[in-house]
Design an enzyme around this catalytic site. Structure first.
Site, PDB file in Angstrom:
ATOM      1  N   ASP A 215      20.123  72.953  13.582  1.00 46.49           N
ATOM      2  CA  ASP A 215      21.411  73.296  12.958  1.00 46.49           C
ATOM      3  C   ASP A 215      20.875  72.408  11.447  1.00 46.49           C
ATOM      4  O   ASP A 215      19.483  73.106  11.723  1.00 46.49           O
ATOM      5  CB  ASP A 215      21.543  71.644  13.548  1.00 46.49           C
ATOM      6  CG  ASP A 215      20.051  70.738  14.178  1.00 46.49           C
ATOM      7  OD1 ASP A 215      19.208  71.419  13.573  1.00 46.49           O
ATOM      8  OD2 ASP A 215      20.297  69.432  15.002  1.00 46.49           O
TER       9      ASP A 215
ATOM     10  N   ASN B 227      20.998  59.298  21.738  1.00 48.54           N
ATOM     11  CA  ASN B 227      21.872  59.790  22.342  1.00 48.54           C
ATOM     12  C   ASN B 227      22.290  60.705  22.914  1.00 48.54           C
ATOM     13  O   ASN B 227      23.219  61.030  23.795  1.00 48.54           O
ATOM     14  CB  ASN B 227      23.342  59.127  21.200  1.00 48.54           C
ATOM     15  CG  ASN B 227      23.792  60.119  20.579  1.00 48.54           C
ATOM     16  OD1 ASN B 227      22.707  61.521  20.445  1.00 48.54           O
ATOM     17  ND2 ASN B 227      24.524  60.185  19.313  1.00 48.54           N
TER      18      ASN B 227
ATOM     19  N   HIS C   3      21.872  63.808  22.227  1.00 44.86           N
ATOM     20  CA  HIS C   3      22.073  64.991  21.570  1.00 44.86           C
ATOM     21  C   HIS C   3      21.486  65.707  21.172  1.00 44.86           C
ATOM     22  O   HIS C   3      19.438  65.823  21.503  1.00 44.86           O
ATOM     23  CB  HIS C   3      22.921  64.538  20.405  1.00 44.86           C
ATOM     24  CG  HIS C   3      21.729  64.594  18.806  1.00 44.86           C
ATOM     25  ND1 HIS C   3      22.277  63.413  18.220  1.00 44.86           N
ATOM     26  CD2 HIS C   3      20.641  64.784  18.614  1.00 44.86           C
ATOM     27  CE1 HIS C   3      20.851  63.576  17.093  1.00 44.86           C
ATOM     28  NE2 HIS C   3      20.562  64.314  17.511  1.00 44.86           N
TER      29      HIS C   3
ATOM     30  N   GLU D 193      26.730  66.132  19.922  1.00 37.70           N
ATOM     31  CA  GLU D 193      27.467  65.110  19.806  1.00 37.70           C
ATOM     32  C   GLU D 193      27.335  64.622  21.014  1.00 37.70           C
ATOM     33  O   GLU D 193      28.303  65.568  21.893  1.00 37.70           O
ATOM     34  CB  GLU D 193      27.473  63.938  18.764  1.00 37.70           C
ATOM     35  CG  GLU D 193      26.721  64.055  17.734  1.00 37.70           C
ATOM     36  CD  GLU D 193      26.025  62.909  17.468  1.00 37.70           C
ATOM     37  OE1 GLU D 193      25.042  62.832  18.014  1.00 37.70           O
ATOM     38  OE2 GLU D 193      25.843  62.474  16.739  1.00 37.70           O
TER      39      GLU D 193
END
Ligand code: GLP
Length: 246
Positions: free
Chosen positions: A67, A135, A137, A142
């Protein structure tokens, strides 16, 4: 899923580096997916040392980063391009033409997604090295991300922005690309990852925790330090192929 529980960050990094080195020694022209973040820094350091000691060469290796932020310069301290140069690529003999990172300066991020997928689709990914967000990811996929997703643009969640203290927009390789890797190695260190690791492994596969999609892959190794593994149910650990390296 296999699980390796290590005593601390250093040990986790050594095991991570060993798994990557084994892959490259087995197949010199391996294609790797690579992450950023604090977690893989130690692994990159170990791999650079293998290179310096002439135990490993990256000359034939191809890499795709997971990413990148969008709308920033490559020189920005947030840029993953810069991160990879500083923490890894300038320390080893990888060829510039074999390094692939989404372009944070892309004029058309949509076109950038398409061309990144075009490059990836020409290759078979041998190994994906991953970190994990608090979280759940993986990359910047996400909570809520479609398991069939390919490279896409992401408006980051409030939680991720708060944790990373970075830009709000990013481009990420999709879940389906990550899962297409023949082998996946996920690194996690620290108490702040313990709850997420527990959810990813022990709960049902869910869009709410993208890392839980890894449960459906047939060759995943989790390399955790003991803090990241601290909330795991003993029974779950017994059911996984478990190695304790300390
Ligand atoms: C970022 C990256 C992820 C990485 C995560 C965890 O959000 N996009 O790929 O796994 O950070 O970072 P850290 O290793 O610093 O906890």
């Amino acid at each position: 899923m296999k699980i390796i529980i290590t005593k601390d960050y250093k040990e986790m990094s050594r095991v991570g580096a060993k798994l990557i080195a084994e892959q490259i020694l087995k197949k010199l022209n391996s294609v790797l997916i690579l992450p950023t973040g604090n977690t893989p820094v130690g692994t990159y350091k170990e791999l650079s040392n293998f290179y310096k000691k002439k135990k490993l060469s990256f000359r034939n290796t191809t890499t795709f980063n997971l990413d990148e932020y969008l709308g920033i310069s490559r020189k920005s301290p947030f840029s993953y391009y810069r991160f990879m140069q500083d923490n890894f690529f300038t320390q080893i003999d990888i060829l510039a033409e074999n390094i692939n990172i989404p372009n944070c300066e892309a004029v058309s991020p949509e076109e950038e997604c398409k061309s990144y997928d075009y490059l990836i689709d020409k290759k078979q990914i041998d190994l994906a090295l991953l970190g994990i967000g608090q979280n759940g990811h993986i990359g910047f996929n996400e909570p809520g991300t479609d398991p069939m997703s390919k490279t896409h643009i992401v408006e980051l969640s409030r939680e991720t922005i708060a944790v990373n203290q970075g830009p709000h927009k990013a481009i990420t390789m999709g879940i389906s690309t990550i899962l297409s890797a023949k082998k996946i190695v996920l690194l996690a260190s620290g108490k702040n990852k313990a709850q997420t690791i527990k959810e990813a492994i022990e709960e049902e596969v869910s869009r709410n925790c993208p890392a839980s999609y890894l449960q459906s892959h047939r060759d995943v190794i989790l390399v955790l330090d003991k803090d990241a593994a601290s909330l795991l149910d003993k029974k779950v650990i017994e059911n996984l192929e478990y190695h304790n390296v300390f």
